[in-house]
Enzyme design. Structure first.
Site, short mmCIF file in Angstrom:
data_model
loop_
_atom_site.label_atom_id
_atom_site.label_comp_id
_atom_site.label_asym_id
_atom_site.label_seq_id
_atom_site.Cartn_x
_atom_site.Cartn_y
_atom_site.Cartn_z
N ASP A 1 5.00 103.13 -48.47
CA ASP A 1 6.63 102.02 -47.67
C ASP A 1 6.62 103.50 -46.83
O ASP A 1 7.79 104.25 -46.18
CB ASP A 1 7.90 102.20 -48.11
CG ASP A 1 8.23 102.43 -49.21
OD1 ASP A 1 7.02 102.67 -49.76
OD2 ASP A 1 9.52 102.72 -50.05
N ASP B 1 12.53 109.70 -51.08
CA ASP B 1 13.02 108.90 -52.68
C ASP B 1 13.24 109.64 -54.08
O ASP B 1 12.48 110.01 -54.52
CB ASP B 1 11.66 107.63 -52.79
CG ASP B 1 12.00 106.76 -51.82
OD1 ASP B 1 12.93 106.58 -50.90
OD2 ASP B 1 11.05 106.10 -52.00
N ASP C 1 18.77 108.44 -51.09
CA ASP C 1 18.00 107.16 -51.62
C ASP C 1 19.26 106.35 -52.08
O ASP C 1 19.48 106.55 -52.54
CB ASP C 1 17.28 107.56 -52.32
CG ASP C 1 16.60 106.21 -52.82
OD1 ASP C 1 16.59 105.14 -52.34
OD2 ASP C 1 15.68 106.65 -53.74
N ALA D 1 -0.67 101.47 -59.02
CA ALA D 1 -1.57 102.93 -59.24
C ALA D 1 -1.24 103.82 -58.81
O ALA D 1 -1.95 104.94 -59.65
CB ALA D 1 -3.03 102.06 -58.71
N SER D 2 -0.15 104.13 -58.36
CA SER D 2 0.17 105.10 -57.92
C SER D 2 1.30 105.69 -58.74
O SER D 2 1.38 107.42 -58.56
CB SER D 2 0.82 104.97 -56.58
OG SER D 2 1.67 104.30 -56.94
N ASN D 3 1.30 105.14 -60.26
CA ASN D 3 2.40 106.29 -60.59
C ASN D 3 1.08 106.21 -61.94
O ASN D 3 1.03 106.64 -63.05
CB ASN D 3 2.79 104.78 -61.62
CG ASN D 3 4.75 105.29 -62.39
OD1 ASN D 3 3.98 106.71 -63.22
ND2 ASN D 3 4.56 104.64 -62.99
N SER E 1 12.55 102.85 -63.32
CA SER E 1 12.86 102.47 -61.76
C SER E 1 12.41 103.92 -61.30
O SER E 1 12.54 105.15 -62.49
CB SER E 1 13.71 102.67 -61.37
OG SER E 1 14.10 102.35 -59.48
N HIS F 1 13.95 105.14 -58.62
CA HIS F 1 15.39 105.43 -57.71
C HIS F 1 16.47 106.13 -58.61
O HIS F 1 16.84 105.05 -59.78
CB HIS F 1 15.70 104.21 -57.07
CG HIS F 1 14.24 103.57 -56.13
ND1 HIS F 1 14.22 104.51 -54.48
CD2 HIS F 1 13.27 102.69 -55.91
CE1 HIS F 1 12.59 104.48 -54.12
NE2 HIS F 1 12.79 103.24 -54.79
#
Lengths: 560, 560
Positions: free
Chosen positions: A82, A168, A200, A237-239, A371, A373
């Site tokens: 995003d 973010d 954010d 996967a991005s974590n 999370s 955020h």
């Protein structure tokens, strides 16, 4: 204060959000000063339910195209879709340098290579703390904690003052320093004076603080040590930081780690190459060897946390994964958010796994996820650190922006200094302060396969109708001279009714059609057009009356 | 103990769930003893995402049809669709008496009248505490608290012992006695001995207790008294107790109440007639007069809490409701659960209302709703009250049933006495205790318009494909004798690409078709069939290659 420092005090600073203010996703923003502009992020959005058949949504590039010559660069805050997903489409419109941290650009590089002709784009790695000069702007990337590694917020120094863009973020102050938000740098800007904070809004409805990453790690460790069989952890996967946590746990327990699913394998590759992921030598096990290994010495890290039907986890659960099948003594951990819209798919997989007799742990049953955020108290912390004159909520649906505006006021920012802007608003800063001053064109462009923008409202409406009740094609051929039917009426249906149920229904529909044809005289003007529209109307009524359905009716009427 | 009391000690008691064990909704269960059977509930399920165009789902009635002569009655626990929605379909198969409380049957009566020919079904009102004798069974309805009024659990006395079925319940002990669960009656059965407890698993993942109904009332009252303009409360029409709370608040504040939306108006009518809702004389205001009234003296109670696009609230927000438009000083309260799958629609309405400048209050921002299903501590309370020998979790997806089984064990019920059953299992109680003993046919029947069961997997698959990429119809007419094309190829598409984008794409597709035709000799055997399949294949490849889409291709090939 800011405009006194400016050599061009008469010039206005403009912030123009092109996406992400009024929606989750599509994050893209332009910052302009004195004829120069930079872009922050170029994100996509995943399609809404009603966007049938659409793959992704990107922001309209109209404003970018109109101002292509003035745009100096695009700066990326982090590697999530995003924020980077529309970059290939942006770079097709403007050939500009791309700036980002090393991991972000590692992900971007692969993305651009996959799209032909964009391999040569100029990617420039920056590091948090290194000042970047672009035209009249100085950009200072500041490390933030988020659910992917190497994310930054940006302090953009302009002749009118400093703009702080959080990207973010959340304020995590546990674990390794590289995963913490650099609160000191934000505070330093607060000391010197910040013109505007852009922050954010995603989690503004959540009270308190996010739980710490180490709490999640503790919980995962307990689960891993309690389990008697294999551990299967599904995640985004991005974590990468989460993957590292699991690798660390595997080391403690003396386990081998297996990576399953394309996106996990790719991210691990990029993150290892760039030094974001440390895996002890010999720990990684090829998936093909995993069944030779004792179950209590195995941790699998897999895709499929959102219940995606073709993901590695879904195939393991369905019993059609080539190498791994879920077994009775397995423990499956969903270490990820349940994204709204995916609940049923995820619940489906969880139910399937329970039916196989294995155990499942997920957000609702244990703290195995947090999370990326900031919650309310963290958002207020950011406001207090940066002490901005103006506050502009970004990254959220309209309700999130409203709530974040209220939160800012409760934190002491005067109502008149809170700017509630939406996509396309020109937020202008000049000698008179900040205000909304006009609009630029914005919009959402639907991408379906290779088509960009060739599916719009009318096509979606047709797809909706087809999805609801299917369609019926009626073919009739008339003799051009005598007007007599020489073929048909032939009726073909798709997605309408089950074939065994069609017999009598479609026989009667043929009678309806023949009656319509009979009623129309041989020499009626525009006879085929008339027949076409009358058949449509008659069949619509007939199907509505008999089975209360409204298929699309396509009459193919010919005179030969 | 139980079988000693039985005059037919050799006979087995059978509990057969036909729906609701392994899913949320579709609740229907058969209890059999010595050749006689009763049914508890006959519920529907709303369609899953992949069930395109489907209106509702009902349980398969196959087992009911096979055993029609043995079934003595159907007993309803409460008036929610997932417990009564399949009743019209059940009564089409078996002509049996229906038992329920007065409000439940009030709702059912209207439902049956709407479906032709079922107005004469025999509806029998029972009251909590009144013993009902049906064949070998004595059924004792026990008042439970739930999110609709007049709900009951059932103690079913059988020759083998007492079965306690909770219906849908929570243990609310605040407010009026008529809204509380009758814990004493459950305890009384516990004293005497309960063979099996069948208990609602819906909220087993939730810790602690549900907040009390009076806490919700307090919160609603505060909001109402703080508001300076109109209050608009969106809720489930069936939540009569909530409507009463709001009416009570209106009385305190001196407000008029306006009911908006068909289902709210209807439920209010039924509930008032039957004495479940007390509205002071003169308080109700016709919606047409609402704009003549001061805003701070008005409370509107409306449908639309799930963001349904045609609901009264959605129309008010969109500005196309005939009488009410949302205004700046309005306060809109969503006093209802956000049902998974509806988040985006609800968020859309909330965003729209915020854009109009009005205020919105919902579950995430204030305690304006409470679930009707017991949380963990309440579930344990029910176990302790009834002290069953066997425990059978009902009403839930498989994971809920698993968690409820574990909870029962943690509450002291031995593992071997917890029966984890699914739809179709025959749970048999005889001299040897309880066990799963065989299966009966079950399934889900899709209802689309007036069609029951005529849409299945293949039709849904076609609808899915049509929804994804639309369809392309190709028409060609050949001269029967010469084999030459006399009409076409004509291409018509729906839901495929936007018409301005079709030109060149479909021109090229025509060339592809002509090439295919050319390649096939004039005297090829089965020429039209061959052309049909080759065109499908060629176009599939062509569209996949050019724009990466896979429309359904319908070739209409004729020889005339």
């Amino acid at each position: 204060m800011e405009h006194n420092e400016s050599p061009e005090g008469d010039k206005a600073l403009k912030i123009i959000p092109l996406g992400g203010l009024g929606e989750i996703g599509l994050n893209m923003m332009v910052i302009e000063y004195g004829g120069d502009a930079i872009i922050i992020d170029a994100g996509l959005m995943f399609p809404e339910d009603y966007m049938l058949g659409i793959d992704i949504v990107i922001p309209s590039m109209d404003y970018i195209k109109q101002n292509a010559s003035r745009i100096l660069a695009v700066i990326l805050t982090h590697a999530h879709e995003d924020h980077i997903g529309a970059l290939p489409y942006l770079l097709k419109e403007v050939d500009i340098p791309v700036y980002g941290t090393s991991f972000t650009l590692g992900v971007v590089r692969r993305k651009l290579e996959e799209q032909a002709g964009l391999g040569s784009s100029s990617l420039n790695v920056f590091h948090a703390g290194e000042l970047l000069r672009i035209g009249p702007f100085e950009v200072d990337p500041i490390r933030v904690s988020h659910s992917t590694v190497d994310g930054v917020g940006l302090a953009v120094r302009t002749p009118r003052g400093v703009i702080v863009h959080t990207g973010d973020f959340k304020i995590n102050l546990s674990g390794k320093e590289s995963t913490m938000t650099d609160v000191n740098s934000f505070a330093r800007y607060g000391e010197k004076g910040v013109l505007a904070l852009l922050s954010d809004s995603t989690n503004v409805e959540k009270h308190g603080y996010t739980i710490s990453d180490s709490e999640v790690a503790d919980s995962l460790r307990r689960i891993a040590f309690d389990a008697e069989g294999r551990i299967v952890v599904a995640l985004f996967a991005s974590n990468v930081a989460r993957i590292q946590q699991i690798v660390d746990i595997a080391e403690m327990k003396g386990c081998k780690v297996v990576f399953c699913g394309r996106s996990v394998e790719l991210t691990v590759k990029i993150a290892r190459e760039l030094g974001y992921l440390q895996i002890p030598a010999g720990m990684e096990l090829d998936i093909r060897r995993s069944n030779d290994f004792p179950a209590n010495r195995l941790i699998l890290i897999t895709t499929g946390s959102q219940g995606e039907p073709m993901s590695a986890l879904a195939r393991m659960a369905a019993g059609n994964h080539k190498h791994i099948k879920i077994r009775k003594d397995d423990t499956i951990v969903f270490s990820s958010k349940i994204i709204p819209g995916n609940e049923k798919a995820i619940a489906g997989i969880i139910n399937t796994i329970y039916r196989l007799g294995a155990n499942v742990v997920y957000e609702k049953t244990a703290p195995v996820h947090v999370s990326g955020h900031a919650h309310q108290e963290e958002l207020k912390t950011m406001m207090h650190l940066t002490r901005p004159r103006y506050f502009i909520p970004i990254h959220g649906e309209y309700r999130h922006l409203v709530h974040h505006s209220r939160l800012a006021q409760s934190a002491g920012i005067p109502e008149e200094n809170v700017v509630l802007a939406e996509n396309g608003d020109i937020i202008t800063f000049d000698d008179d302060g900040a205000r909304l001053d006009g609009k630029v064109p914005t919009g959402r462009v639907l991408v379906d396969g290779k088509g960009v923008g060739d599916v719009g409202r009318s096509v979606l409406k047709e797809r909706q109708m087809l999805a609801e009740d299917g369609l019926v094609v009626v073919t009739i051929v008339f003799d051009e001279e005598t007007g007599v039917i020489v073929y048909g009426p032939e009726i073909v249906s798709r997605g309408f009714v089950f074939w065994t149920a069609t017999g009598h229904l479609l026989d009667d529909a043929q009678c309806v059609i023949l009656e319509v044809v009979e009623e129309i005289g041989m020499d009626a003007p525009n006879r085929t057009d008339l027949i076409r529209s009358k058949i449509q109307k008659a069949l619509r009524q007939y199907f509505n009356f008999t089975i209360k359905r409204r298929p699309i009716i396509v009459p193919v009427i010919m005179e030969l």
